[in-house]
Design an enzyme around this catalytic site. Structure first.
Site, short mmCIF file in Angstrom:
data_model
loop_
_atom_site.label_atom_id
_atom_site.label_comp_id
_atom_site.label_asym_id
_atom_site.label_seq_id
_atom_site.Cartn_x
_atom_site.Cartn_y
_atom_site.Cartn_z
N SER A 138 -50.15 38.41 40.14
CA SER A 138 -49.93 37.14 40.83
C SER A 138 -48.85 37.32 41.88
O SER A 138 -48.04 38.25 41.80
CB SER A 138 -49.48 36.06 39.82
OG SER A 138 -49.12 34.88 40.51
N HIS A 139 -48.81 36.42 42.82
CA HIS A 139 -47.75 36.42 43.82
C HIS A 139 -46.42 35.95 43.23
O HIS A 139 -45.39 36.09 43.85
CB HIS A 139 -48.14 35.51 44.99
CG HIS A 139 -49.16 36.13 45.89
ND1 HIS A 139 -50.46 36.34 45.51
CD2 HIS A 139 -49.05 36.61 47.14
CE1 HIS A 139 -51.10 36.92 46.50
NE2 HIS A 139 -50.27 37.09 47.51
N SER A 140 -46.48 35.43 42.03
CA SER A 140 -45.29 34.89 41.37
C SER A 140 -45.09 35.56 40.02
O SER A 140 -46.01 35.59 39.19
CB SER A 140 -45.46 33.38 41.17
OG SER A 140 -44.55 32.88 40.21
N ASP A 195 -54.62 36.79 41.51
CA ASP A 195 -54.66 35.37 41.87
C ASP A 195 -55.21 35.14 43.27
O ASP A 195 -56.22 34.48 43.42
CB ASP A 195 -53.30 34.69 41.64
CG ASP A 195 -52.16 35.21 42.49
OD1 ASP A 195 -52.34 36.16 43.28
OD2 ASP A 195 -51.05 34.64 42.37
N SER A 252 -53.92 38.60 49.12
CA SER A 252 -53.22 39.87 49.30
C SER A 252 -53.03 40.61 47.98
O SER A 252 -52.88 41.83 47.98
CB SER A 252 -51.88 39.67 50.00
OG SER A 252 -50.98 38.93 49.21
#
Length: 146
Positions: free
Chosen positions: A23-25, A84, A87
């Protein structure tokens, strides 16, 4: 939080499909991993590793975190990598194209992030192979809510 690659097998690690959640987070990846493990019941024996955010804790994706997570969960039966957003997909595709950045048998799985993660962990906990884990995660696209 326990080691993302740990299992409860006691002795030598069993051959089970590992799951990486990109995930980006960092918080999102860790939360989805916790949810999937919890809902899987027996999924505690499935190695699940979150790979969220950047090394410095920011939003984004990190090839190094993804590679490390994949190595941590590799038990010889393949590694399913769920992502997710855009990128994250591109980063995993680049790692796969490199050829030596991810363990043999690592596979990018096109599935919804939360539902797919739960389905993957549940299926892996039943001892299924990588093809079955991927199929279960992909099937989550068809889950209806109403």
């Amino acid at each position: 939080m326990s080691d993302p690659g740990s299992t409860n097998t006691g002795g030598a690690a069993a051959k089970v499909v590992g799951i990486v959640l990109v995930s980006h987070s960092r918080a999102v990846a860790e939360s989805v991993a916790e949810l999937a493990r919890g809902l899987a019941g027996g999924g505690a024996d499935v190695p699940v590793a979150p790979a969220g955010g950047t090394e410095d804790g920011g939003l984004g994706t990190s090839a190094e975190l993804i590679s490390g997570a994949a190595r941590a969960v590799d038990r010889g039966a393949g590694v399913a990598v769920l992502t997710d957003l855009g990128s994250a997909v591109l980063t995993v595709k680049a790692l796969l194209a490199e050829g030596d950045e991810l363990p043999d048998g690592a596979r990018l799985v096109d599935a919804p992030f939360v539902e797919g993660a739960v389905a993957a962990v549940v299926t892996a906990s039943a001892g299924a192979d990588l093809d079955a884990v991927e199929a279960a995660a992909v099937e989550a696209y068809s889950y209806r809510k109403v």
